[in-house]
Enzyme design. Structure first.
Site, PDB file in Angstrom:
ATOM      1  N   CYS A 139      13.665  10.153   7.772  1.00  0.00           N
ATOM      2  CA  CYS A 139      13.548   9.808   9.198  1.00  0.00           C
ATOM      3  C   CYS A 139      14.907   9.808   9.881  1.00  0.00           C
ATOM      4  O   CYS A 139      14.975   9.893  11.107  1.00  0.00           O
ATOM      5  CB  CYS A 139      12.827   8.476   9.369  1.00  0.00           C
ATOM      6  SG  CYS A 139      13.445   7.185   8.308  1.00  0.00           S
ATOM      7  N   GLU A 168       8.832   1.206  11.371  1.00  0.00           N
ATOM      8  CA  GLU A 168       9.934   2.161  11.182  1.00  0.00           C
ATOM      9  C   GLU A 168       9.290   3.532  11.270  1.00  0.00           C
ATOM     10  O   GLU A 168       8.577   3.945  10.355  1.00  0.00           O
ATOM     11  CB  GLU A 168      10.604   1.987   9.812  1.00  0.00           C
ATOM     12  CG  GLU A 168      11.285   0.663   9.596  1.00  0.00           C
ATOM     13  CD  GLU A 168      12.537   0.456  10.423  1.00  0.00           C
ATOM     14  OE1 GLU A 168      12.950   1.382  11.164  1.00  0.00           O
ATOM     15  OE2 GLU A 168      13.093  -0.645  10.345  1.00  0.00           O
ATOM     16  N   GLU A 211       9.690  15.815  15.341  1.00  0.00           N
ATOM     17  CA  GLU A 211      10.146  15.596  13.969  1.00  0.00           C
ATOM     18  C   GLU A 211       9.442  16.591  13.046  1.00  0.00           C
ATOM     19  O   GLU A 211       8.221  16.537  12.886  1.00  0.00           O
ATOM     20  CB  GLU A 211       9.819  14.165  13.543  1.00  0.00           C
ATOM     21  CG  GLU A 211      10.322  13.842  12.163  1.00  0.00           C
ATOM     22  CD  GLU A 211      10.114  12.381  11.777  1.00  0.00           C
ATOM     23  OE1 GLU A 211       8.976  11.891  11.904  1.00  0.00           O
ATOM     24  OE2 GLU A 211      11.088  11.745  11.346  1.00  0.00           O
ATOM     25  N   LYS A 239       0.881  -1.180   0.000  1.00  0.00           N
ATOM     26  CA  LYS A 239       0.000   0.000   0.000  1.00  0.00           C
ATOM     27  C   LYS A 239       0.913   1.223   0.000  1.00  0.00           C
ATOM     28  O   LYS A 239       1.492   1.579   1.013  1.00  0.00           O
ATOM     29  CB  LYS A 239      -0.872  -0.019   1.263  1.00  0.00           C
ATOM     30  CG  LYS A 239      -2.238   0.598   1.122  1.00  0.00           C
ATOM     31  CD  LYS A 239      -2.342   2.085   1.000  1.00  0.00           C
ATOM     32  CE  LYS A 239      -1.904   2.941   2.135  1.00  0.00           C
ATOM     33  NZ  LYS A 239      -1.709   4.345   1.682  1.00  0.00           N
ATOM     34  N   GLY A 242       1.791   4.587  13.415  1.00  0.00           N
ATOM     35  CA  GLY A 242       2.461   3.347  13.826  1.00  0.00           C
ATOM     36  C   GLY A 242       1.879   2.785  15.112  1.00  0.00           C
ATOM     37  O   GLY A 242       1.658   1.573  15.237  1.00  0.00           O
TER      38      GLY A 242
HETATM   39  P1  NAD Z   1       1.508   8.607   7.753  1.00  0.00           P
HETATM   40  O1  NAD Z   1       2.059   7.818   8.871  1.00  0.00           O
HETATM   41  O2  NAD Z   1       0.113   9.118   7.849  1.00  0.00           O
HETATM   42  O3  NAD Z   1       1.534   7.745   6.395  1.00  0.00           O
HETATM   43  C1  NAD Z   1       2.424   6.679   6.131  1.00  0.00           C
HETATM   44  C2  NAD Z   1       1.680   5.542   5.425  1.00  0.00           C
HETATM   45  O4  NAD Z   1       0.679   5.024   6.307  1.00  0.00           O
HETATM   46  C3  NAD Z   1       0.914   5.976   4.158  1.00  0.00           C
HETATM   47  O5  NAD Z   1       0.951   4.933   3.215  1.00  0.00           O
HETATM   48  C4  NAD Z   1      -0.493   6.169   4.674  1.00  0.00           C
HETATM   49  O6  NAD Z   1      -1.460   6.049   3.673  1.00  0.00           O
HETATM   50  C5  NAD Z   1      -0.593   5.035   5.680  1.00  0.00           C
HETATM   51  N1  NAD Z   1      -1.625   5.238   6.706  1.00  0.00           N
HETATM   52  C6  NAD Z   1      -2.076   6.408   7.215  1.00  0.00           C
HETATM   53  N2  NAD Z   1      -3.053   6.179   8.132  1.00  0.00           N
HETATM   54  C7  NAD Z   1      -3.206   4.833   8.204  1.00  0.00           C
HETATM   55  C8  NAD Z   1      -4.051   3.981   8.971  1.00  0.00           C
HETATM   56  N3  NAD Z   1      -4.933   4.455   9.849  1.00  0.00           N
HETATM   57  N4  NAD Z   1      -3.946   2.654   8.793  1.00  0.00           N
HETATM   58  C9  NAD Z   1      -3.044   2.136   7.921  1.00  0.00           C
HETATM   59  N5  NAD Z   1      -2.228   2.896   7.163  1.00  0.00           N
HETATM   60  C10 NAD Z   1      -2.304   4.228   7.308  1.00  0.00           C
HETATM   61  O7  NAD Z   1       2.487   9.763   7.461  1.00  0.00           O
HETATM   62  P2  NAD Z   1       2.142  11.165   6.752  1.00  0.00           P
HETATM   63  O8  NAD Z   1       0.855  11.744   7.237  1.00  0.00           O
HETATM   64  O9  NAD Z   1       2.241  10.934   5.307  1.00  0.00           O
HETATM   65  O10 NAD Z   1       3.314  12.054   7.322  1.00  0.00           O
HETATM   66  C11 NAD Z   1       3.151  12.680   8.579  1.00  0.00           C
HETATM   67  C12 NAD Z   1       4.446  12.687   9.345  1.00  0.00           C
HETATM   68  O11 NAD Z   1       4.903  11.356   9.532  1.00  0.00           O
HETATM   69  C13 NAD Z   1       5.598  13.366   8.648  1.00  0.00           C
HETATM   70  O12 NAD Z   1       5.557  14.725   8.788  1.00  0.00           O
HETATM   71  C14 NAD Z   1       6.766  12.717   9.347  1.00  0.00           C
HETATM   72  O13 NAD Z   1       7.010  13.344  10.578  1.00  0.00           O
HETATM   73  C15 NAD Z   1       6.310  11.313   9.572  1.00  0.00           C
HETATM   74  N6  NAD Z   1       6.798  10.363   8.549  1.00  0.00           N
HETATM   75  C16 NAD Z   1       7.861   9.607   8.863  1.00  0.00           C
HETATM   76  C17 NAD Z   1       8.349   8.719   7.922  1.00  0.00           C
HETATM   77  C18 NAD Z   1       9.510   7.849   8.219  1.00  0.00           C
HETATM   78  O14 NAD Z   1      10.198   7.424   7.305  1.00  0.00           O
HETATM   79  N7  NAD Z   1       9.760   7.531   9.460  1.00  0.00           N
HETATM   80  C19 NAD Z   1       7.771   8.621   6.675  1.00  0.00           C
HETATM   81  C20 NAD Z   1       6.653   9.425   6.376  1.00  0.00           C
HETATM   82  C21 NAD Z   1       6.198  10.285   7.338  1.00  0.00           C
END
Ligand code: NAD
Length: 459
Positions: free
Chosen positions: A266, A232, A358, A157, A215
């Site tokens: 990250c 992660e 972050e 996904k 997460g």
């Molecule tokens: P997010 O955690 O919302 O999204 C990451 C992934 O999770 C995407 O594919 C998203 O569609 C999916 N997702 C979102 N809600 C979900 C749910 N309820 N159930 C299952 N999957 C779900 O991240 P974001 O909103 O795109 O970014 C927000 C913040 O997250 C960023 O500003 C940053 O601080 C952090 N981030 C960290 C990393 C990393 O590599 N550690 C990567 C992206 C974002």
């Protein structure tokens, strides 16, 4: 796909819609799990050498399409073309490395009385990989390549903003001869497609990379089914510069340690901790290094840093940097696109939001420290523990500080942290489990212990 909603994919450098992709809903996820489950049975029954050969062929096909994948990454994620080429090459390397593990995925023989005891490493079944937008291709492949190599099927996904490279990779997998439905991509919203994947009882493990907030939610949902999970999550990593370091080298390396990928990394070293006696000299060296970073069109080979991924991310970054804060500010284009200049803040309270949360943008804080103990305390004073760097010429200190900093990936006199053949993952709220490295395939197996009696049936 049910076609109940669509995702608009924007070019973050121009804000133009470059594609519209149907989003998956619960029924699509369910159908995909059923198909994947069948494909997995066939895949796991193949001879190891055949599975390895098919994965190597997938790597070759990715390599043949490296430039196309890189250009797609530039358009949908705003990555610089140099980085995007590296990322497509990284997918190839991850597949090659995982293919090399298929025939080396060995169990153990353990001494016991009255028989033989062996462990079998069996595939989990169907694995769900939920990828973020910051490194869409490599992070998708971190989970996908070893999971496939260990005999699993994968449902990927991708993030809402970056589904295009993932969809292309699924086509290339078929072109390479991987069985149909073994590797499927389910673009869609996190709270719809992602959530359905996490809740589906036919999915044996979730590999998630993204925000700590999501997460935690995923971990709680997985607990309900005792589902395996690797997380992660975020980071707020220190770059610790001692006065005895090569300050010129440390200052020259500091900008791209948090500006690479526009800070959407990250592992970004966004807390620059500098020993007080070297503080002024370090800032003197850092200022021109920040000001010379070239921000602009990511497709231009000379660009160091492109735009942020989205309007939402731009607003988020802006919310951390208030006008009253002092520091060094670089240049960024104006007009359409999600641009933010390289920014280093000084005189910030070490407990301020910008110093501990972050930001996920091109923003770092510089904080002074007095001695080694002070540096370690400051480095550990966040809920995260992903990465970090230590700059010193004293080998003993480098080792002491490496042992004392609670983070999964440290580097000394360097900012490197992610290699596909070394383990990667976080302490504390930066995650659970490890990816990559020599044990990557094992993380996608169950260990079964089998005892075979040599005593013969009881008379
Ligand atoms: P997010 O955690 O919302 O999204 C990451 C992934 O999770 C995407 O594919 C998203 O569609 C999916 N997702 C979102 N809600 C979900 C749910 N309820 N159930 C299952 N999957 C779900 O991240 P974001 O909103 O795109 O970014 C927000 C913040 O997250 C960023 O500003 C940053 O601080 C952090 N981030 C960290 C990393 C990393 O590599 N550690 C990567 C992206 C974002």
């Amino acid at each position: 796909m049910s076609q109940l909603y669509e995702l608009d994919v924007l070019n973050p450098a121009t804000e133009e819609v470059i594609a519209t992709v149907p989003g998956a809903v619960e029924q699509d996820v369910d159908a995909a799990v059923r198909r994947a489950s069948k494909a997995q049975t066939t895949w796991a029954a193949l001879a190891p050498a055949d599975r390895a050969r098919l994965l190597r062929r997938f790597a070759v096909v990715v390599d043949e399409h490296r430039e196309e994948l890189a250009r797609l990454e530039v358009r949908e994620a705003g990555h610089t073309i140099g980085n995007a080429r590296w990322e497509a090459g990284n997918v190839r390397d991850l597949l090659d490395y995982a293919a090399g593990g298929v025939e080396r995925l060995t169990g153990r023989q353990i001494p016991v009385a009255g028989g033989l005891d062996v462990t079998l490493l069996e595939p989990l079944g169907v694995v769900g990989v939920i990828a973020p937008w910051n490194f869409p291709m490599p992070i998708a492949a971190w989970g996908t390549a070893p999971a496939l190599a260990a005999g699993n099927a994968v449902l990927l996904k991708p993030a809402e903003t970056t589904p295009l490279t993932a969809l292309r990779l699924a086509e290339l997998a078929l072109e390479a001869g991987l069985p149909e439905h073994l590797f499927q991509v389910l673009p869609g919203r996190g709270d719809i497609a992602g959530d359905s994947l996490v809740r589906h009882p036919g999915v044996a493990k979730i590999v998630f990379t993204g925000s700590t907030r999501v997460g935690k939610r995923i971990m709680a949902l997985c607990a309900d089914q005792v589902k395996r999970v690797t997380l992660e999550l975020g980071g707020k990593s220190p770059n610790i510069v001692f006065a005895d370091a090569d300050l010129e080298a440390a200052a020259a390396a500091a900008p791209m340690s948090f500006l690479d990928n526009s800070g959407q990394d990250c592992c970004a070293r966004t807390r620059v901790l500098v020993q007080r006696t070297a503080y002024d000299r370090f800032l003197e060296l850092l200022t021109p290094a920040i000001e010379s970073v070239v921000v602009g069109d990511p497709a231009d080979e000379k660009t160091d840093m492109g735009p942020l991924i989205s309007r939402a991310q731009l607003d988020r970054v802006r919310s951390y940097v208030t006008d009253d804060l002092d520091g060094i500010r670089g240049k960024a284009p104006e007009g359409p696109g999600f641009w933010y200049p390289p920014t280093v803040l000084t005189g910030v309270d070490p407990h301020a939001r910008v110093a501990v949360e972050e930001v996920f943008g091109p923003v770092a804080v510089v904080l002074p420290f007095d001695d080694e103990a002070d540096a370690v305390a400051l480095a550990n004073a966040t809920e995260y523990g992903l990465s970090g760097s230590i700059w010193t010429r004293d080998v003993g200190r480098a080792l002491r500080v490496s042992q004392a900093v609670r983070a999964g990936n440290l580097s000394v006199n360097s900012h490197s942290s992610v290699r596909y053949w070394t383990p990667f993952g976080g302490y504390k709220q930066s995650g659970v489990g490890r990816e990559l490295g020599p044990d990557a395939l094992t993380a996608f197996t169950e260990t079964k212990n089998v005892f075979i009696s040599t005593e013969g049936p009881a008379q």
